[in-house]
Design an enzyme around this catalytic site. Structure first.
Site, mmCIF file in Angstrom:
data_model
loop_
_atom_site.group_PDB
_atom_site.id
_atom_site.type_symbol
_atom_site.label_atom_id
_atom_site.label_comp_id
_atom_site.label_asym_id
_atom_site.label_seq_id
_atom_site.Cartn_x
_atom_site.Cartn_y
_atom_site.Cartn_z
ATOM 1 N N ASP A 48 0.987 -1.170 -0.072
ATOM 2 C CA ASP A 48 -0.005 -0.030 0.062
ATOM 3 C C ASP A 48 0.977 1.428 0.165
ATOM 4 O OD1 ASP A 48 -2.563 1.477 0.331
ATOM 5 O OD2 ASP A 48 -1.519 1.905 2.341
ATOM 6 N N ASP A 104 -0.300 5.153 0.845
ATOM 7 C CA ASP A 104 -0.727 6.084 1.864
ATOM 8 C C ASP A 104 -0.835 5.727 2.889
ATOM 9 O OD1 ASP A 104 -1.145 8.636 -0.086
ATOM 10 O OD2 ASP A 104 -2.927 7.517 -0.770
ATOM 11 N N ASP A 118 -1.621 -0.306 6.212
ATOM 12 C CA ASP A 118 -1.953 0.366 7.373
ATOM 13 C C ASP A 118 -3.418 0.378 7.844
ATOM 14 O OD1 ASP A 118 -2.313 2.556 5.101
ATOM 15 O OD2 ASP A 118 -2.768 3.607 6.701
#
Length: 341
Positions: free
Chosen positions: A15, A17, A213
């Site tokens: 991922d 961001d 996240d």
């Protein structure tokens, strides 16, 4: 020699961001982790729900932050949305674009015609994050969806982590159209399969590891794709949220940041920890620090707590600390105030 995550998995599906960077700042250790993966022969794919930029723009941004990247290593939810549209529409069909020029370019690249206003010829609406989207864009999309157009959302992320904090994501704007139309979109990005499948296929991976996240997108996407996941704590998900998550939404591993992919795998796995003794009842976890294990840090405690508390449906649980070391570690994790009596 202890096996690293890089030695177990043949691809890292990263991922962006909140995992590799936050806004205009690279997460510490990200560049080194990507470099170590390449040196190890581990494929790297940057898998992002952000549909506002092209793969080239994403690669350029990463490179400018010191994280080497090529456009062919980038998989975006906009690309996945283009695939979904091409599979369901006829060549030349009009698609109303709520999003950036990059999203419109992807629509055009799959043989469809991007437009910005509703007419009776519009066959679909595709929606991705644009910081310039306004009422007119949502109004045109509402008319199209109410008229029966296929609605494809690039992703459902409610927020977007930045260096300034969390800002509204595409999911927040999707919610506005859902309220206005009483319809549900086809979702292309995480946690739906289209984006995950494309990333896995493009990396030729047999045993990929998702690194992200967010529980609701990255980890849920790994669950949907039936692959292992590492949750990093540099973005949206907080330790208390992980502890309260249902068992099906738990990652296999949890770490402070992406840099830990270079570390021993067994130290990152959610499992009982020798340094932390946890007693479980139906309503509480009682924890004490034994100091007998290799790690007495707070993340080892978090792994031990998650191993002991695996609710079917999810939910908070009271955590009782029996010593000051445990109490301090729980406070660092951000669950002391609400969980420790």
């Amino acid at each position: 020699m202890k096996r690293r995550l890089l030695d177990i998995y043949d691809a890292l599906l990263l991922d962006l961001d909140g995992t590799v960077y936050r806004g205009g700042e690279a997460v510490p250790g990200a560049a080194q982790a990507v470099r170590a993966a390449r040196e190890n022969g581990t494929a790297v794919r940057f898998v992002t729900n952000n549909a506002s930029r092209s793969p080239q723009d994403v690669a350029d941004h990463l490179t400018n932050l010191g994280v080497s990247a090529k456009p062919e290593e980038v998989s975006t939810s906009a690309q996945a949305a283009g695939t979904v549209l091409s599979e369901r529409l006829q060549p030349g069909d009009e698609v109303l674009v709520v999003g950036t020029t990059s999203l419109a370019d992807i629509v055009e690249s799959v043989g469809l015609r991007p437009v910005r206003s509703f007419t009776e010829n519009v066959k679909a609406v595709v929606q991705g994050l644009s910081r310039d989207a306004g009422y007119r864009d949502l109004a045109e999309a509402t008319l199209a969806i109410r008229a029966g157009a296929l609605w494809v959302a690039c992703n459902m992320d409610p927020t977007l982590p930045t260096e300034r904090g969390e800002l509204p994501g595409n999911g927040a704007l999707v919610a506005a159209l859902r309220a206005a139309t009483s319809q549900e979109p086809v979702v292309a990005g995480k946690p739906a399969r289209p984006l995950m499948d494309e990333a896995i296929m493009s990396s030729n991976a047999n045993s990929p590891l998702v690194v992200g996240d967010r529980l609701d997108t990255d980890i849920a996407g790994a669950v949907t794709a039936e692959v292992d996941a590492l949750l990093v704590l540099t973005g949206v998900t907080r330790p208390a949220e992980l502890l309260a998550a249902p068992a099906w939404l738990r990652p296999r591993y949890v770490a402070a940041s992406i840099g830990d992919v270079c570390g021993p795998a067994n130290g990152l796995e959610i499992a009982a920890q020798r340094a932390w003794e946890v007693d479980r009842t139906d309503h509480a976890l009682t924890v004490r620090c034994t100091g007998n294990g290799p790690s007495t840090d707070e993340l080892a405690l978090l792994r031990a707590l998650c191993a002991a508390h695996r609710p079917v449906e999810g939910g908070d649980i009271l955590v009782r600390a029996e010593d000051d070391t445990t109490r301090d570690a729980l406070r660092t994790l951000g669950i002391a105030r609400s969980a420790v009596p």
